[in-house]
Design a protein around this motif. Structure first.
Motif, short mmCIF file in Angstrom:
data_model
loop_
_atom_site.label_atom_id
_atom_site.label_comp_id
_atom_site.label_asym_id
_atom_site.label_seq_id
_atom_site.Cartn_x
_atom_site.Cartn_y
_atom_site.Cartn_z
N ASN A 108 -58.42 91.21 24.92
CA ASN A 108 -58.70 89.83 24.57
C ASN A 108 -57.50 89.30 23.81
O ASN A 108 -57.16 89.82 22.75
N LEU A 109 -56.85 88.28 24.35
CA LEU A 109 -55.60 87.79 23.79
C LEU A 109 -55.78 86.40 23.21
O LEU A 109 -56.35 85.51 23.86
N LEU A 110 -55.29 86.20 22.00
CA LEU A 110 -55.21 84.87 21.40
C LEU A 110 -53.79 84.69 20.87
O LEU A 110 -53.32 85.46 20.03
N TYR A 111 -53.11 83.67 21.38
CA TYR A 111 -51.76 83.33 20.94
C TYR A 111 -51.85 82.02 20.16
O TYR A 111 -52.38 81.03 20.65
N VAL A 112 -51.32 82.04 18.93
CA VAL A 112 -51.38 80.88 18.04
C VAL A 112 -49.96 80.43 17.76
O VAL A 112 -49.17 81.17 17.18
N ALA A 113 -49.61 79.21 18.20
CA ALA A 113 -48.26 78.68 18.02
C ALA A 113 -48.26 77.64 16.92
O ALA A 113 -49.21 76.89 16.74
N ALA A 114 -47.14 77.57 16.20
CA ALA A 114 -47.02 76.65 15.08
C ALA A 114 -46.91 75.20 15.52
O ALA A 114 -47.19 74.29 14.75
N ALA A 115 -46.50 74.98 16.76
CA ALA A 115 -46.28 73.62 17.24
C ALA A 115 -46.51 73.59 18.74
O ALA A 115 -46.47 74.62 19.42
#
Length: 472
Positions: A223-230
């Motif tokens: 299960n992948l969650l990628y969180v980007a700053a912008a």
């Protein structure tokens, strides 16, 4: 509520029903599924920060604060200090970054939770005509490319159960590089000489690699969650007090109250909370997500007491469902989805493609109780073969609709390794079944047991759709 009847009763235990009736609802703290050192051993973190570069003109303010904040985020995710690798500046040449990510892959065991954090510059260089090569700017002004990052995450996804990456950098180009930061801020984008002159990178692709890796991760079981700053057309900002997005993420995860139904932060809820802070502080950047946005960050643990809030027991089971591996498939079907109280019996079947250990969880029609219907003291053998269909209840035990009028919920969980959901539950009289009021402790225990964090020996698990059964 469902009444349970057994043909063969186990020895009399404690009077769980009396205790349950006398207990009161307690408030739900920000969900913590790791309460023991053994549980923590299943989580890993790689924290990478670069504030000082070989070219001093690339230096960023406050990245040392980011390192401390990322460490606190990892602690909030219950990663033990011994499982955190924290690297900065000179340690993160392009060779050093490659080595660190490769070492992380060797450490991670099947089903482990993994947290990867980066703070520093993102960059672009000219690639094929009209295209950019993007990536993380390493200390020696080389590029750890988006393609390499894709491959690294793909490899981790072959073993990890949950994989969360927080990336506080910019990959944006074109118009985004013209953004003017306010006093005390610096955009986290550095234009290399190879991308100088009249060359324009065109459409920014900040989320490209994440979008590419999500289906691969799902195919491999993570299960992948990628969180980007912008977003893909914006820069992210660094300040002497820390990078804006990282400050927001930590503040949300250390908040004194959970964001909603069951107190757990999901990706979408984390974005909403962090974005509210960024908007209030007037940072012109927008948190972006890719992957499972409903993924409960189930191994989060708040350091502060929670603000009183009621728990949605059904949302807890849905969270267990959302955190399950997409490759472990479980199908749950009930004979009747409307049951007459005091008359109709619950009958259902569970089909699985993989072998494993089957558990069936239940939320009462009043929404106030968790129950373990299977396995139970009468029917304890819950190992199922691959490709099998299990019909439950078996002849030795029965389950009847007991009211009150409302909606009860049913979830089937199949795990690679044994799970003991009885932990934290109590025997219900002489029935052979186990249950407990739906409160913070029981929610925590259910998450910990489902994910395997309670034992520190996770493995993957799958879960069926959460079925609603009307009792009338």
């Amino acid at each position: 509520m469902i009444h349970r009847k057994a043909k063969a009763l186990p020895p009399n235990g404690c009077d769980a029903l009396r205790r349950m009736a006398g207990s009161t609802m307690v408030v739900l703290a920000l969900l913590s599924t790791l309460a023991t050192p053994a549980a923590e051993a299943a989580n890993h973190a790689l924290i990478m920060t670069i504030g000082e570069y070989a070219d001093p003109t690339a230096n960023l303010p406050g990245i040392d604060v980011d390192a401390r904040n990322a460490f606190a985020i990892a602690e909030a995710m219950a990663v033990p200090r011994g499982n955190m690798q924290v690297l900065s500046d000179r340690q993160l040449s392009v060779a050093g970054m490659r080595t660190a990510i490769a070492e992380l892959g060797r450490k991670v065991g099947r089903g482990d939770n993994v947290f990867v954090y980066y703070s520093g510059h993102g960059t672009q260089i000219a690639g094929d005509p009209g295209k950019c090569s993007e990536g993380l700017l390493t200390h020696d002004l080389q590029v750890y490319s988006d393609r390499e990052l894709e491959e690294a995450l793909a490899e981790l996804s072959t073993k990890a159960g949950q994989l969360v990456m927080m990336n506080d950098s910019c990959f944006s180009g074109g118009a985004a590089t013209k953004a003017l930061p306010l006093a005390g801020q610096r955009a986290k984008f550095f234009k290399l000489a190879a991308a100088s002159g009249d060359y324009q990178c065109g459409q920014a692709l900040n989320m490209k690699f994440a979008k590419n890796i999500v289906p691969t991760a799902a195919e491999r079981g993570a299960n992948l969650l990628y969180v980007a700053a912008a977003s893909d057309s914006e820069v992210a900002f660094a300040t002497s007090a820390g990078s804006a997005a990282t400050v927001a993420w930590l503040g949300c995860l250390q908040a004194t109250s959970g964001p909603g139904r069951d107190g757990a932060y999901r990706g979408a809820e984390l974005r909403s909370c962090a974005q509210e802070w960024l908007d209030h502080q007037r940072f012109d950047q927008h948190i972006a997500l890719e992957g499972n946005q409903e993924l409960p960050l189930a191994y989060l643990a708040a350091g502060a007491a929670a603000k009183p809030a009621l728990i949605d027991a059904g949302a807890v089971l849905q969270g267990i469902r959302s955190a399950a591996s997409p490759t472990v498939r479980v199908a749950l079907r009930v004979t009747k989805q409307r049951m007459k109280i005091g008359q109709d019996r619950l009958e259902f079947e569970v089909s699985t493609q993989q072998a494993g250990y089957l558990s069936v969880l239940h939320v009462g029609s009043d929404g106030k109780t968790f129950d373990l219907l299977f396995p139970n003291d009468i029917d304890a053998n819950n190992h199922v073969a691959a490709g099998s269909t299990v019909h439950l209840p078996r002849p030795s035990w029965r389950v009847r609709a007991g009211g009150p009028a409302g909606t009860s919920r049913l979830l089937a969980v199949l795990s690679e390794k044994p799970r003991d959901f009885r932990k934290g539950l109590a025997k219900i009289g002489n029935t052979g079944f186990y249950g407990t009021p739906a409160n913070s402790a029981s929610a925590k225990n259910l998450f910990a047991e489902a994910t395997g964090e309670a034992s520190g020996d996770p493995g993957r698990y799958g879960a069926s759709e959460l079925l609603a059964i009307e009792e009338y």
